[in-house]
Design an enzyme around this catalytic site. Structure first.
Site, PDB file in Angstrom:
ATOM      1  N   CYS A 214       0.858  -1.189   0.000  1.00 13.42           N
ATOM      2  CA  CYS A 214       0.000   0.000   0.000  1.00 13.42           C
ATOM      3  C   CYS A 214       0.889   1.233   0.000  1.00 13.42           C
ATOM      4  O   CYS A 214       2.115   1.148   0.083  1.00 13.42           O
ATOM      5  CB  CYS A 214      -0.912   0.015   1.229  1.00 13.42           C
ATOM      6  SG  CYS A 214      -2.065  -1.357   1.345  1.00 13.42           S
TER       7      CYS A 214
ATOM      8  N   ASN B 297       0.546   0.679   6.018  1.00 11.61           N
ATOM      9  CA  ASN B 297       1.084  -0.081   4.893  1.00 11.61           C
ATOM     10  C   ASN B 297       1.793  -1.303   5.456  1.00 11.61           C
ATOM     11  O   ASN B 297       2.720  -1.171   6.256  1.00 11.61           O
ATOM     12  CB  ASN B 297       2.069   0.785   4.090  1.00 11.61           C
ATOM     13  CG  ASN B 297       2.846  -0.026   3.064  1.00 11.61           C
ATOM     14  OD1 ASN B 297       2.348  -1.014   2.529  1.00 11.61           O
ATOM     15  ND2 ASN B 297       4.067   0.381   2.797  1.00 11.61           N
TER      16      ASN B 297
END
Length: 212
Positions: free
Chosen positions: A2, A79
């Protein structure tokens, strides 16, 4: 994979300006997360988060980020992956809304605090979390530094991102090349943490967190 990004401004930006800036910064991270895009900002605190999502643990919209904790105290962009998040859930009493490890983190922050929660986690990650109560921003990175996280200052505004290209899109970015980083690059063939190639922009060291 991400992508996360954000900033804190001292310019008293209006809604349109904050939205435009965070959308532009987040768009540079499209390749890191093709499945979903999210934004969050607080005009009073002049803080904004952006997120690009690659859906792994929960493919539904319930895993959308930025994610707000159930008591609305914390907002996070995350992330990575917490490998032991299901075992951590067994230690918590909570009505889960998703299968996302991001939600597990937020519940841990509520129960144990940020530092103690991270100590319990096994995984690879980089995150930014805003505490509304204390007006505090915390950035963190996994022990081995598998997930990247840059941070620093652009004209006295604080910025962070998974990649430098996002930071370069912050308005009035003019940070020069760091001579110290350039010497390191020529000597080592890479720029070691905590330096980046730009002055006043740094890599968060592995296994570290900072608060602002």
């Amino acid at each position: 994979m991400c992508g996360i990004t954000g900033f804190i401004s001292n310019n008293h930006l209006n809604k349109n300006s904050m939205q435009s800036i965070i959308e532009n910064m987040t768009a540079t991270l499209n390749h890191r997360g093709p499945d979903d895009t999210g934004f969050w900002y607080d005009l009073e605190s002049q803080i904004a988060f952006g997120h690009k999502r690659l859906s792994i643990l929960d493919l539904s919209r319930a895993g959308h980020q930025p994610m707000v904790s159930s008591n609305e105290k914390f907002i996070i962009v995350f992330n990575g992956e917490i490998y032991n998040h299901l075992s951590l859930r067994k230690e918590m009493n909570h009505n889960w809304l998703s299968g996302s490890d991001t939600e597990t983190l937020l519940r841990g922050f509520d129960l144990w605090g940020i530092e103690d929660t991270i100590k319990k986690c096994t995984g690879m990650f980089a995150f930014a979390v805003w505490c509304r109560k204390n007006k505090k921003l915390i950035l963190g990175r996994d022990r081995l530094g598998e997930k990247p996280l840059y941070y620093g200052w652009v004209n006295n505004k604080f910025v962070f991102a998974s990649e430098l290209k996002s930071i370069r899109l912050f308005p009035e970015f003019t940070n020069p090349i760091s001579k110290e980083a350039l010497v390191n690059y020529l000597h080592l063939n890479y720029v070691p943490a905590p330096y980046s190639i730009y002055e006043d922009i740094y890599k968060l060291n592995p296994g570290s967190y900072l608060s602002l």
